[in-house]
Design a protein around this motif. Structure first.
Motif, PDB file in Angstrom:
ATOM      1  N   ARG A 250      53.042  56.434  42.534  1.00 13.59           N
ATOM      2  CA  ARG A 250      52.436  57.455  41.680  1.00 13.59           C
ATOM      3  C   ARG A 250      51.918  56.812  40.384  1.00 13.59           C
ATOM      4  NH1 ARG A 250      53.439  62.747  43.128  1.00 13.59           N
ATOM      5  NH2 ARG A 250      53.102  63.484  41.010  1.00 13.59           N
ATOM      6  N   ASP A 254      45.643  57.955  39.783  1.00 13.89           N
ATOM      7  CA  ASP A 254      45.670  57.662  41.217  1.00 13.89           C
ATOM      8  C   ASP A 254      44.246  57.568  41.748  1.00 13.89           C
ATOM      9  OD1 ASP A 254      46.203  57.363  43.867  1.00 13.89           O
ATOM     10  OD2 ASP A 254      47.743  58.924  43.939  1.00 13.89           O
ATOM     11  N   ASP A 386      48.003  68.404  44.561  1.00 12.78           N
ATOM     12  CA  ASP A 386      47.471  67.193  43.937  1.00 12.78           C
ATOM     13  C   ASP A 386      46.392  67.483  42.892  1.00 12.78           C
ATOM     14  OD1 ASP A 386      49.062  65.488  45.436  1.00 12.78           O
ATOM     15  OD2 ASP A 386      47.629  65.405  47.094  1.00 12.78           O
ATOM     16  N   ARG A 389      46.952  65.739  39.360  1.00 17.50           N
ATOM     17  CA  ARG A 389      46.704  64.286  39.302  1.00 17.50           C
ATOM     18  C   ARG A 389      45.234  63.975  39.502  1.00 17.50           C
ATOM     19  NH1 ARG A 389      49.634  60.734  42.929  1.00 17.50           N
ATOM     20  NH2 ARG A 389      49.532  62.349  44.530  1.00 17.50           N
TER      21      ARG A 389
END
Length: 467
Positions: A250, A254, A386, A389
């Motif tokens: 992580r 990313d 997600d 991120r």
């Protein structure tokens, strides 16, 4: 059905910070020529003031979520407002370019935390059924800032003094802090996990050195050799981060999300588009004031026209995307947006003011459509878990792209000015800069062409069905 107080007051508090940031970003570009004269610098050199703010944003946006989880969203939000206000006061007190650039970086740190953490507060404070109404409240300052900022900055600069523009933030910021203390809970995660410090240092250090070095090329603050060395070291650190991010589970940013075609087209293709559009708020006021001899107030009254064009397009964007689809719309619109940027370079001292205003108005239409399409497409194929991120990756690349636009425009303008051999900046120095940054917007087309014909079809149909 009456609105719950929280549904109104929490977005209003976040809107205070967003309005403050949007007004600040638009008032400063209108005042750059006056600032440059007072600080004894060329107006082109003041691109550092814009770039340093963007660097502050790009460096700290990736960790804002972790910081809010660790120390509490209310604590971080009101601290961010305080940092932004401190940066504003330092800008007003600056007596040298170096101090002004440092103050803008401080503002960028505050800005990086204010709006993202504000959004986190909204999504954690309100029930999901109120999300749409809450986000709608946030769009008001996003639209009003670019409308009010340029003429406000122009008026203050022309009839008062440019230093006073930075005091506009203070009452808004104090109101935001007071409301946050009264109406926002200090929510945080018990165990947010460790921060990826290695990734943060590599990515932040690399981006900062590369952007700052590029901004210093051709200037007088440091030698070109040192500026190039900063760019090289920054590029090496970014390369090291790329390798590092492939090996950890992580990372702070990313980069694996870039393998998703829709996200890649939105972020990678969008970054090229944003380079072109990021240069316009810097170049256009300089053209109107230094090239065409307009006052800061008249310049601000003209540049705000693009905001009206943007507002108009937002009212029809869902119909356009629903009718033509993402791929076709983004390809054709990128070409139109590039052409509209290039046209700015054709302004001469004899061009009627009303015609310039209309061209700038139209020039706000195409970017608005492109940004709406790109931002919607980015998350078309991203799993819900997600999105946070992925947003960090997209936000950093977007901010760096906007900063690159200012830097590239400044370098081309410097080269054009020196080649033409004018003692001061004149209107004919600007057209090469507009032409070059327009090419970046057009360069996004090959990336978009790799999208399948039905990319984002579900989103486009949904938007069209609701319009």
């Amino acid at each position: 059905m009456p609105l719950a107080l929280g549904t109104f007051i929490v977005p209003l508090i976040v809107a205070c910070s967003m309005f403050m940031e949007n007004v600040d970003a638009t008032v400063i570009v209108t005042s750059l020529p006056a600032m440059a004269r007072d600080l004894g610098q060329s107006p082109i050199t003041l691109k550092l003031a814009v770039t340093s703010y963007v660097i502050g944003l790009g460096v700290f946006i990736p960790i804002c979520g972790w910081v809010a989880d660790r120390f509490g969203s209310r604590n971080v939000f009101r601290t961010a407002i305080g940092i932004f206000m401190t940066g504003s006061l330092l800008c007003a007190a600056s007596r040298s370019l170096e101090m002004f650039v440092a103050a803008r970086f401080v503002q960028g740190i505050g800005g990086a935390m204010m709006v993202p953490v504000g959004r986190i507060i909204i999504f954690r404070s309100l029930p999901k059924s109120d999300f749409i109404r809450a986000v709608n409240y946030l769009t008001v300052p996003a639209l009003l800032g670019p409308v009010m900022g340029p003429p406000l900055g122009g008026f203050i600069t022309t009839y008062l003094h440019w230093r006073l523009i930075f005091f506009v933030n203070i009452p808004i910021g104090l109101l935001g802090i007071w409301l946050a203390n009264r109406h926002i809970a200090n929510m945080h995660e018990e165990h947010p996990g460790p921060l990826d410090w290695v990734g943060f240092i590599l990515s932040a250090g690399g981006a900062s050195l590369f952007m700052l070095g590029l901004s210093l090329v051709g200037g007088e603050l440091v030698s070109n050799g040192k500026a190039v060395a900063m760019c090289v070291v920054g590029a090496l650190l970014l390369g090291a981060y790329w390798l590092y991010a492939q090996r950890v589970e992580r990372p702070v940013l990313d980069l694996k999300f870039l393998r998703i075609p829709s996200f890649n087209a939105s972020v990678a293709g969008g970054s090229l588009f944003r380079i072109g559009l990021g240069a316009v708020p810097f170049l256009l006021p300089l053209t109107l004031q230094e090239g065409l001899g307009m006052t800061a107030f008249v310049s601000g009254a003209i540049t705000c026209a693009s905001a009206f064009g943007s507002i108009f397009m937002k009212s029809v964007v869902s119909r356009v995307l629903g009718r033509f689809g993402f791929r076709r719309t983004l390809i054709v619109n990128a070409a139109l947006a590039g052409a509209s940027i290039a046209v700015y370079g054709l302004f001469t001292p004899g061009t009627p003011v009303w015609l310039i205003w209309l061209v700038v108005l139209l020039g706000g239409v195409f970017p608005s459509l492109q940004f709406s399409g790109l931002n919607s497409l980015a998350y078309a194929d991203i799993p819900t878990r997600d999105i946070g991120r992925a947003t960090s990756v997209a936000s950093v690349i977007q901010q760096v792209s906007l900063g690159l636009g200012v830097t590239i425009a400044g370098i081309v303008l410097q080269i054009s000015h020196r080649i033409q051999g004018h003692s001061t900046i004149v209107w004919s120095d600007f057209w090469p800069a507009f032409f070059v940054v327009a090419l970046f917007s057009v360069a996004s087309i090959p990336v978009t062409m790799r999208l399948p014909a039905n990319a984002g079809e579900e989103i486009a149909r949904g938007r069209h069905g609701k319009s």
